[in-house]
Design an enzyme around this catalytic site. Sequence first.
Site, PDB file in Angstrom:
ATOM      1  CE  LYS A 170       2.989   7.048   5.180  1.00 24.76           C
ATOM      2  NZ  LYS A 170       2.154   7.505   4.052  1.00 24.76           N
TER       3      LYS A 170
ATOM      4  CE1 TYR B 167       2.118   4.938   8.049  1.00 27.58           C
ATOM      5  CE2 TYR B 167       3.124   5.830  10.057  1.00 27.58           C
ATOM      6  CZ  TYR B 167       2.304   5.996   8.945  1.00 27.58           C
ATOM      7  OH  TYR B 167       1.673   7.198   8.724  1.00 27.58           O
TER       8      TYR B 167
ATOM      9  CB  SER C 117       4.367   9.409   8.991  1.00 28.61           C
ATOM     10  OG  SER C 117       4.181   9.168  10.366  1.00 28.61           O
TER      11      SER C 117
ATOM     12  CG  ASN D 140      -1.965  -1.075   1.148  1.00 24.89           C
ATOM     13  OD1 ASN D 140      -2.748  -1.129   0.210  1.00 24.89           O
ATOM     14  ND2 ASN D 140      -1.957  -1.970   2.124  1.00 24.89           N
TER      15      ASN D 140
HETATM   16  N1  LIG Z   1      -3.849  10.863  10.523  1.00 20.98           N
HETATM   17  C1  LIG Z   1      -2.623  11.219  10.904  1.00 20.98           C
HETATM   18  O1  LIG Z   1      -2.447  11.806  11.996  1.00 20.98           O
HETATM   19  C2  LIG Z   1      -1.439  10.944  10.019  1.00 20.98           C
HETATM   20  C3  LIG Z   1      -1.549  10.440   8.742  1.00 20.98           C
HETATM   21  N2  LIG Z   1      -0.429  10.266   7.967  1.00 20.98           N
HETATM   22  C4  LIG Z   1      -0.525   9.747   6.599  1.00 20.98           C
HETATM   23  O2  LIG Z   1      -1.578  10.413   5.919  1.00 20.98           O
HETATM   24  C5  LIG Z   1      -2.212   9.512   5.026  1.00 20.98           C
HETATM   25  C6  LIG Z   1      -3.702   9.474   5.308  1.00 20.98           C
HETATM   26  O3  LIG Z   1      -3.870   9.019   6.635  1.00 20.98           O
HETATM   27  P1  LIG Z   1      -5.306   8.956   7.310  1.00 20.98           P
HETATM   28  O4  LIG Z   1      -6.253   9.797   6.557  1.00 20.98           O
HETATM   29  O5  LIG Z   1      -5.110   9.176   8.750  1.00 20.98           O
HETATM   30  O6  LIG Z   1      -5.647   7.411   7.089  1.00 20.98           O
HETATM   31  P2  LIG Z   1      -7.082   6.765   6.830  1.00 20.98           P
HETATM   32  O7  LIG Z   1      -6.914   5.301   7.013  1.00 20.98           O
HETATM   33  O8  LIG Z   1      -8.133   7.490   7.585  1.00 20.98           O
HETATM   34  O9  LIG Z   1      -7.287   7.072   5.284  1.00 20.98           O
HETATM   35  C7  LIG Z   1      -6.546   6.418   4.284  1.00 20.98           C
HETATM   36  C8  LIG Z   1      -7.452   6.305   3.069  1.00 20.98           C
HETATM   37  O10 LIG Z   1      -6.687   5.697   2.020  1.00 20.98           O
HETATM   38  C9  LIG Z   1      -7.435   4.629   1.470  1.00 20.98           C
HETATM   39  N3  LIG Z   1      -6.465   3.608   1.051  1.00 20.98           N
HETATM   40  C10 LIG Z   1      -5.647   2.875   1.837  1.00 20.98           C
HETATM   41  N4  LIG Z   1      -4.890   2.063   1.084  1.00 20.98           N
HETATM   42  C11 LIG Z   1      -5.244   2.306  -0.209  1.00 20.98           C
HETATM   43  C12 LIG Z   1      -4.829   1.783  -1.447  1.00 20.98           C
HETATM   44  N5  LIG Z   1      -3.896   0.814  -1.516  1.00 20.98           N
HETATM   45  N6  LIG Z   1      -5.380   2.265  -2.570  1.00 20.98           N
HETATM   46  C13 LIG Z   1      -6.337   3.221  -2.524  1.00 20.98           C
HETATM   47  N7  LIG Z   1      -6.798   3.744  -1.377  1.00 20.98           N
HETATM   48  C14 LIG Z   1      -6.253   3.291  -0.223  1.00 20.98           C
HETATM   49  C15 LIG Z   1      -8.358   4.123   2.575  1.00 20.98           C
HETATM   50  O11 LIG Z   1      -9.512   3.501   2.013  1.00 20.98           O
HETATM   51  C16 LIG Z   1      -8.676   5.412   3.319  1.00 20.98           C
HETATM   52  O12 LIG Z   1      -9.843   6.058   2.822  1.00 20.98           O
HETATM   53  C17 LIG Z   1      -1.540   8.160   5.197  1.00 20.98           C
HETATM   54  O13 LIG Z   1      -0.573   7.985   4.180  1.00 20.98           O
HETATM   55  C18 LIG Z   1      -0.871   8.268   6.557  1.00 20.98           C
HETATM   56  O14 LIG Z   1       0.266   7.457   6.631  1.00 20.98           O
HETATM   57  C19 LIG Z   1       0.812  10.571   8.425  1.00 20.98           C
HETATM   58  C20 LIG Z   1       0.987  11.037   9.691  1.00 20.98           C
HETATM   59  C21 LIG Z   1      -0.103  11.267  10.587  1.00 20.98           C
HETATM   60  O1  LIG Z   2       1.759   8.523  11.081  1.00 24.72           O
HETATM   61  C1  LIG Z   2       0.927   8.524  11.963  1.00 24.72           C
HETATM   62  O2  LIG Z   2       1.188   9.178  13.126  1.00 24.72           O
HETATM   63  C2  LIG Z   2       0.147   9.530  14.054  1.00 24.72           C
HETATM   64  C3  LIG Z   2       0.816   9.834  15.395  1.00 24.72           C
HETATM   65  O3  LIG Z   2       1.468   8.675  15.838  1.00 24.72           O
HETATM   66  P1  LIG Z   2       1.208   8.065  17.303  1.00 24.72           P
HETATM   67  O4  LIG Z   2       2.015   6.791  17.312  1.00 24.72           O
HETATM   68  O5  LIG Z   2       1.710   9.072  18.298  1.00 24.72           O
HETATM   69  O6  LIG Z   2      -0.290   7.872  17.425  1.00 24.72           O
HETATM   70  C4  LIG Z   2      -0.859   8.396  14.146  1.00 24.72           C
HETATM   71  O7  LIG Z   2      -1.903   8.750  15.040  1.00 24.72           O
HETATM   72  C5  LIG Z   2      -1.397   8.111  12.737  1.00 24.72           C
HETATM   73  O8  LIG Z   2      -2.358   7.063  12.768  1.00 24.72           O
HETATM   74  C6  LIG Z   2      -0.258   7.673  11.859  1.00 24.72           C
HETATM   75  O9  LIG Z   2      -0.709   7.529  10.525  1.00 24.72           O
END
Ligand SMILES: NC(=O)C1=CN([C@@H]2O[C@H](COP(=O)(O)OP(=O)(O)OC[C@H]3O[C@@H](n4cnc5c(N)ncnc54)[C@H](O)[C@@H]3O)[C@@H](O)[C@H]2O)C=CC1
Ligand SMILES: O=C1O[C@H](COP(=O)(O)O)[C@@H](O)[C@H](O)[C@H]1O
Length: 266
Positions: A156, A152, A115, A90
């Site tokens: 990244k 993970y 991340s 992914n």
């Molecule tokens: N939420 C956070 O605090 C953080 C998020 N990130 C990064 O931001 C991005 C988005 O994260 P979130 O929105 O929190 O995750 P999430 O899980 O809420 O959203 C990810 C979306 O991507 C889609 N998805 C996953 N794998 C896929 C694939 N192979 N092909 C097409 N669609 C796919 C899922 O269906 C989902 O809608 C990720 O890359 C994550 O690593 C990084 C650091 C912190």
């Molecule tokens: O990359 C990400 O980081 C946030 C923060 O990490 P945490 O280990 O302190 O929770 C995480 O919440 C998020 O799911 C992840 O995609």
Amino acid sequence: MDEPVLLTGAGGRVGRAILAGIGEAYDWRLLDREPLAEEHLPSGVGADDVVVADVTDEEGVREAVAGVGAVVHLAGDPRPNAPWDSVLSNNIDGTQTVLAAAAEAGVDRVVFASSNHAVGAYETDDRTPDMYRKDDEFRLNGTELPRPSNLYGVSKAAGETLGRYYHDHHDVSVACVRIGNLTKGHPPKEYERGQAMWLSHRDCAHLFDRCLRADYDYEIVYGISDNDRKYYSIERARDVLGYDPQDNSADYTFGGEPKGEVESRQ
Ligand SMILES: NC(=O)C1=CN([C@@H]2O[C@H](COP(=O)(O)OP(=O)(O)OC[C@H]3O[C@@H](n4cnc5c(N)ncnc54)[C@H](O)[C@@H]3O)[C@@H](O)[C@H]2O)C=CC1
Ligand SMILES: O=C1O[C@H](COP(=O)(O)O)[C@@H](O)[C@H](O)[C@H]1O
């Protein structure tokens, strides 16, 4: 920007925060492997603008990038404890597929959701928990080498390096945003690390907006609000992108309540 912006992972937490904040400012094409709930679509985005595809599907991604001016690539497995087979497919393969398709289609820029976990191993036993606190001066600024917390985080760091490759060899502008902890409405409750790297929803939308508008070549920036407790510098994001965050976890109690509301009750 006149051409559409492709947003991958549009149905997730970060995607929804971006669309809630700047959904009306761009002509979007939304991609996710899950169908998107209609209530999350900005006005003006119709069924023709939504692509249900996996980012590892070369043909599906090639069709999705055709004619777009920019890509915001969020899709992937966001779990810090995600197993290798998932992040390999992914996150690493998916990111390579998106960047290769963007380069082939002549897309100008790709914004990549990296991340904090790409550099989590800087949080050594001798630095923590002090580094999560206001008066500690330790800062990461985006020029340091990756030190992933987990596999993970390795994925990244690999995505950032793929971005470097496609910038250097295919002239795509690439911004890698090392997102901290996106939490809606308030900083993560009773969690020092999370409060140091809080990214509010409005600052998130504004930061990605700046990534879509500013001029740059290849950048790694930190995506956090202007928290007093920070150990990530946001100076590069301010200087190169014009990022001007409005939120600060210090405006909330450790339990996540706005300090103004607590004071008015006293
Ligand atoms: N939420 C956070 O605090 C953080 C998020 N990130 C990064 O931001 C991005 C988005 O994260 P979130 O929105 O929190 O995750 P999430 O899980 O809420 O959203 C990810 C979306 O991507 C889609 N998805 C996953 N794998 C896929 C694939 N192979 N092909 C097409 N669609 C796919 C899922 O269906 C989902 O809608 C990720 O890359 C994550 O690593 C990084 C650091 C912190
Ligand atoms: O990359 C990400 O980081 C946030 C923060 O990490 P945490 O280990 O302190 O929770 C995480 O919440 C998020 O799911 C992840 O995609």
